[in-house]
Design an enzyme around this catalytic site. Structure first.
Site, PDB file in Angstrom:
ATOM      1  N   HIS A  91       0.871  -1.051   0.115  1.00 28.41           N
ATOM      2  CA  HIS A  91       0.016   0.004   0.056  1.00 28.41           C
ATOM      3  C   HIS A  91       0.940   1.176   0.100  1.00 28.41           C
ATOM      4  CE1 HIS A  91      -4.113  -1.586   0.216  1.00 28.41           C
ATOM      5  NE2 HIS A  91      -3.881  -2.236   1.363  1.00 28.41           N
ATOM      6  N   CYS A 144       0.218   2.479  -4.611  1.00 21.64           N
ATOM      7  CA  CYS A 144      -0.430   3.724  -5.168  1.00 21.64           C
ATOM      8  C   CYS A 144       0.272   5.135  -4.765  1.00 21.64           C
ATOM      9  CB  CYS A 144      -1.973   3.763  -4.345  1.00 21.64           C
ATOM     10  SG  CYS A 144      -3.053   2.469  -5.010  1.00 21.64           S
TER      11      CYS A 144
END
Length: 317
Positions: A91, A144
């Site tokens: 993440h 991301c």
């Protein structure tokens, strides 16, 4: 007598966050696959590849402190001519960089280790600044908001240098479960607050309470000291990001969750290297990975940040 042979050192980090609301599926697979590529394609010694994953039973978990310790150890060993490589799959997030009462709140990029002790763009800038002249430090971040993950690094391929095409993804008949590799900072704040039991929206307060000296420089230094951390004119950092700073990267779980999961960007890099056996420049790798993702129907645009010379230098050579 000093060994003058070039060293190739790698740190590979995969975080799946199993059995949490933020669970991903392909991140550990990504770094295991890249480990084989480094050995078979680029001649890395397996003993010089450090693998950190949050798989059950892992002896060293990819916490923020452990990842930074491993990065520091790798840079401390580096000498001119060495090749350093950091591959992260997990993440990412963006956090406000300046506290109130300032009216301007820039968002800064960060990766999210398994304990949520964020490693920010400023931390990567600080690490890159320590790389010896003549060595290279390549970061590949399949996460991301990874564009710009080295603070103040020059953009070579990205939103300011290439216009995005109006591409419409092609529907696929194969059932694929897709998840964005992002955790909003509001969710990070909520998680940290539940651990500190401190009622404040200031992220730095929670990070310092939980992680102390291992917290990111973003949360430990006053803003005027942060601004004074320089970027070198021709530094040795090379960032290949899975997407632009305002975009998300995909975690894929094919065949309804019954296939082998993977990160879309990591997989695109593997395809590019498999289909092109000759040497490729950093710029060529990113442009070809963009094309692979476009053909596959992904709406994410890998970027390249580095000096002009490193843009045209060979990937991991």
């Amino acid at each position: 007598m000093k060994d003058t042979q070039t060293k190739k050192l790698a740190l590979l980090v995969g975080c799946n966050y199993a059995n949490t609301p933020n669970e991903l599926h392909g991140c550990i697979n990504d770094v295991l696959a890249m480990r084989q590529v480094l050995i078979n394609r680029f001649g890395f010694d397996p003993n010089h590849i450090n693998l950190l994953t949050d798989a059950p039973g892992s002896l060293v978990m990819p916490t923020g402190a452990n990842i930074k310790d491993a990065l520091d150890h790798m840079v401390d060993q580096a000498e001119p001519g060495d090749v350093l490589y950091f591959h992260y799959s997990g993440h990412g997030t963006r956090v406000p960089s300046i506290k109130p009462p300032h009216t301007f709140r820039r968002l800064d990029e960060a990766i999210v280790p398994c304990d949520f002790n964020l490693i920010t763009d400023l931390d990567f800038r600080n690490i890159v600044n320590r790389v010896p002249k003549g060595a290279t430090f390549t970061i590949l971040s399949d996460s991301c908001h990874s564009g710009g993950l080295i603070d103040k690094e020059k953009e070579q391929i990205g939103p300011s240098s290439l216009k995005n095409s109006n591409f419409t993804p092609t529907p696929t008949s194969i059932p694929i479960i897709t998840k964005s590799k992002t955790i909003p900072f509001e969710s990070i704040l909520l998680h940290l607050s539940s651990l500190t039991h401190i009622n404040t929206p200031d992220l730095a307060t929670h990070f310092l309470e939980l992680f102390g000296d291992t917290a990111s420089l973003r949360f430990r230094f006053p803003s005027h000291e942060i601004d004074s951390i320089p970027s070198l004119h021709e530094d040795n950092g090379i960032l290949l990001s899975g997407c632009q700073a305002n975009e998300t990267s995909a975690d894929m779980n094919p065949n309804g969750g019954n296939g082998k999961a993977y990160g879309a960007f990591s997989n695109a890099i593997e395809i590019v290297l498999k289909e092109n056996q000759g040497d490729l420049s950093n710029k060529e790798v990113v442009l070809r990975a963009r094309n692979v993702l476009k053909i596959q129907g992904f709406v994410q645009h890998p970027c390249l940040y580095c000096s002009d010379d490193n843009a045209n230098s060979l990937f991991l050579k």
